[in-house]
Design an enzyme around this catalytic site. Structure first.
Site, PDB file in Angstrom:
ATOM      1  N   ARG A   1     -12.987  14.488   8.569  1.00 46.59           N
ATOM      2  CA  ARG A   1     -13.778  14.926   7.402  1.00 46.59           C
ATOM      3  C   ARG A   1     -15.324  15.026   7.592  1.00 46.59           C
ATOM      4  O   ARG A   1     -15.645  14.214   8.529  1.00 46.59           O
ATOM      5  CB  ARG A   1     -13.796  13.784   6.418  1.00 46.59           C
ATOM      6  CG  ARG A   1     -12.330  13.462   5.534  1.00 46.59           C
ATOM      7  CD  ARG A   1     -12.458  12.445   4.537  1.00 46.59           C
ATOM      8  NE  ARG A   1     -11.184  11.577   4.770  1.00 46.59           N
ATOM      9  CZ  ARG A   1     -11.091  10.176   4.234  1.00 46.59           C
ATOM     10  NH1 ARG A   1     -12.054   9.648   3.825  1.00 46.59           N
ATOM     11  NH2 ARG A   1     -10.135   9.530   4.777  1.00 46.59           N
TER      12      ARG A   1
ATOM     13  N   ASN B   1       0.908  -1.101   0.062  1.00 47.22           N
ATOM     14  CA  ASN B   1      -0.145  -0.006  -0.182  1.00 47.22           C
ATOM     15  C   ASN B   1       1.069   1.251  -0.126  1.00 47.22           C
ATOM     16  O   ASN B   1       1.513   1.609   0.930  1.00 47.22           O
ATOM     17  CB  ASN B   1      -0.789   0.012   1.227  1.00 47.22           C
ATOM     18  CG  ASN B   1      -1.922   1.074   1.424  1.00 47.22           C
ATOM     19  OD1 ASN B   1      -2.100   1.910   0.610  1.00 47.22           O
ATOM     20  ND2 ASN B   1      -2.393   0.903   2.387  1.00 47.22           N
TER      21      ASN B   1
ATOM     22  N   GLU C   1      -7.630  -6.000   5.306  1.00 46.31           N
ATOM     23  CA  GLU C   1      -7.625  -5.595   4.200  1.00 46.31           C
ATOM     24  C   GLU C   1      -6.548  -6.310   3.378  1.00 46.31           C
ATOM     25  O   GLU C   1      -6.756  -6.716   2.175  1.00 46.31           O
ATOM     26  CB  GLU C   1      -7.628  -4.010   3.922  1.00 46.31           C
ATOM     27  CG  GLU C   1      -9.039  -3.528   4.460  1.00 46.31           C
ATOM     28  CD  GLU C   1      -9.023  -1.834   4.273  1.00 46.31           C
ATOM     29  OE1 GLU C   1      -9.417  -1.351   3.138  1.00 46.31           O
ATOM     30  OE2 GLU C   1      -8.753  -1.224   5.358  1.00 46.31           O
TER      31      GLU C   1
ATOM     32  N   ARG D   1      -2.687  -2.301  -3.077  1.00 50.75           N
ATOM     33  CA  ARG D   1      -3.957  -1.722  -2.756  1.00 50.75           C
ATOM     34  C   ARG D   1      -3.963  -0.115  -3.658  1.00 50.75           C
ATOM     35  O   ARG D   1      -3.109   0.386  -3.686  1.00 50.75           O
ATOM     36  CB  ARG D   1      -4.108  -1.316  -1.411  1.00 50.75           C
ATOM     37  CG  ARG D   1      -5.285  -0.351  -1.130  1.00 50.75           C
ATOM     38  CD  ARG D   1      -5.196  -0.081   0.447  1.00 50.75           C
ATOM     39  NE  ARG D   1      -6.633   0.656   0.417  1.00 50.75           N
ATOM     40  CZ  ARG D   1      -6.812   1.844   1.496  1.00 50.75           C
ATOM     41  NH1 ARG D   1      -5.846   2.068   1.818  1.00 50.75           N
ATOM     42  NH2 ARG D   1      -7.969   1.978   1.463  1.00 50.75           N
TER      43      ARG D   1
ATOM     44  N   HIS E   1     -13.305   2.224   0.215  1.00 46.21           N
ATOM     45  CA  HIS E   1     -13.338   1.006   1.443  1.00 46.21           C
ATOM     46  C   HIS E   1     -13.907  -0.337   0.792  1.00 46.21           C
ATOM     47  O   HIS E   1     -14.352  -1.097   1.470  1.00 46.21           O
ATOM     48  CB  HIS E   1     -14.264   1.431   2.557  1.00 46.21           C
ATOM     49  CG  HIS E   1     -13.542   2.388   3.342  1.00 46.21           C
ATOM     50  ND1 HIS E   1     -14.348   3.314   4.306  1.00 46.21           N
ATOM     51  CD2 HIS E   1     -12.288   2.851   3.827  1.00 46.21           C
ATOM     52  CE1 HIS E   1     -13.589   4.420   4.895  1.00 46.21           C
ATOM     53  NE2 HIS E   1     -12.253   3.868   4.495  1.00 46.21           N
TER      54      HIS E   1
END
Ligand code: AMP
Length: 402
Positions: free
Chosen positions: A245, A7, A388, A95, A184
């Site tokens: 956020r 990643n 993940e 990823r 996601h």
């Protein structure tokens, strides 16, 4: 087969090496502050086992290429013995944040796929550029090893147009590809797959609402195993209240700030992504700190928790309406897996919809998939830890084993 998961971020490189014969983690680590005067590299070998050992170094790491070479050196280091030679790596799973409309599934990264990925850079300039850097470096370091892209957006490419289109002039979709993409996806897909197994329902028959609540948060309506709606949009800014956020907000606020505060686009974007959400409401972005502040009587922290859980509940209600029949609601990620108060508040008052939480089980700290609903609850409520890296490794191995 051994699978390496990468990643690559703008100044970081996360990696995990897995032995996919038994799905065990051989090594897991992070290189941070690439390009700064001092960078950090940390690698844990055989994590969570008796053989666990950790290597940490602080030194200048000027580029991602240098970082990649350091990772290879660590993984092939004789002392830890996870790889005798880098040629033992059978597949590399990357990823990738944004696959746009070009990628609706996990894809072998050949020249054509990399060109299509370059095409998506305008949709996520920082993330996708960093992901592409990671892919190129892995190609150089592991020549001949298949490189596979696993996209955060891919699971949501099954959204129907009435869910993914915004009600703005058609040209903006056709020319600029402005639409809801969702993110996601790897996590939502993984937990819905695990949930189907636990409920004894075929994954292509399950209807579920998956609630990924971490520092970023999103919620997805899954019908017959496919994503049909999701809370994040064109970017990961839309939807739930997150650590920093804002999530959903009236788009006119942008114009108001530009006109009345003379804020630039970049300043508004930064404020909504980095200074808003829980942090904007109470100055704290970590849910653990928010609970500690509430205990001390902090009213802003109390409101932040209320706004966050109310927004989550509204989405659960909306997705009940979207799906009609819901077999399970699944909570996952840092907050979803660990925070019983957030789960309880997000589901409070939904008993008439057949959603009944067992508050005693919910209050226990769990590390493995756990059923949190009462036997009378029509909808099963699950807490399922996401993974993940394992999901990416499984997808990558499945693709190259076809
Ligand atoms: P993630 O992005 O999935 O790694 O989640 C990170 C977030 O999870 C942190 O910012 C915290 O807000 C939250 N978190 C982690 N551990 C806990 C915990 N034990 N209780 C409540 N929230 C937690």
């Amino acid at each position: 087969m051994k699978a390496l998961v990468i990643n690559s971020g703008s100044s970081s490189l996360k990696f995990q090496l897995l032995d996919m014969d038994n799905e065990s983690v051989l090594a897991s680590g992070l290189v941070e502050r690439i390009g700064d005067a001092e960078g950090n590299i940390k690698c844990t070998f055989h994590p969570d086992t008796e053989k666990e050992s950790v290597v940490k170094k602080t030194l200048p790491i000027p580029t991602h290429t240098v970082a990649g070479q350091m990772v290879v050196d660590l993984l092939t280091d004789k002392e830890h013995g996870v790889l005798a030679d880098k040629s033992e790596v059978g597949v590399i799973g990357h990823r990738v944040v944004h696959g746009g409309e070009n990628f609706s599934k996990t894809t072998l990264l050949n020249d054509a796929a990399i060109a299509a990925l370059e095409d998506t850079v305008p949709l996520a300039p920082l993330h996708n550029t960093a992901n592409l850097d990671g892919i190129r470096i892995a190609q150089e370091l592991f020549p001949g090893v298949p490189q596979v892209g696993v996209f955060d957006t891919a699971f949501h490419q099954t959204l129907p147009p009435h869910a993914f289109r915004y009600a703005i002039p058609k040209d903006l979709y056709e020319k600029d590809r402005i639409r809801r993409y969702g993110f996601h996806g790897t996590s939502h897909k993984y937990v819905v797959g695990e949930c189907a197994k636990l409920c004894g329902i075929d994954v292509d028959k399950i209807n579920a609402i998956t609630v990924h609540l971490g520092n970023g948060g999103s919620i997805t309506a899954v019908e017959n195993g496919k994503s049909v709606d999701t809370s994040m949009g064109f970017t990961p800014l839309q939807g739930l209240v997150m650590g920093t956020r804002s999530g959903d907000i009236d788009p006119s606020v942008h114009a108001f700030l530009a006109r009345n505060h003379q804020m630039s686009c970049d300043e508004i974007d930064n404020m909504l992504n980095k200074e808003s959400g829980l942090k904007g409401l109470c100055g704290l972005n970590d849910m653990r700190d928010i609970h500690a502040a509430i205990e001390k009587g902090d009213k802003d922290a109390e409101l932040a928790l209320a706004v966050q859980t109310y927004r989550t509940k509204k989405y659960i209600g909306a997705y009940m309406a979207v799906l009609g029949r819901v077999d399970a609601i699944v909570f996952t990620a840092g907050i979803g897996e660990n925070d019983d108060i957030v789960r309880e508040m997000s589901l409070a008052g939904l008993e008439n919809f057949g959603i009944i939480l067992d508050t005693k089980i919910n209050a226990q700290r769990v590390k493995t998939p756990t059923l949190l609903s009462t036997p009378e609850s029509k909808v099963q409520i699950w807490c399922i830890p996401t993974n993940e890296e394992l999901a990416i490794a499984r997808e990558a191995v499945a693709l190259v084993s076809k």
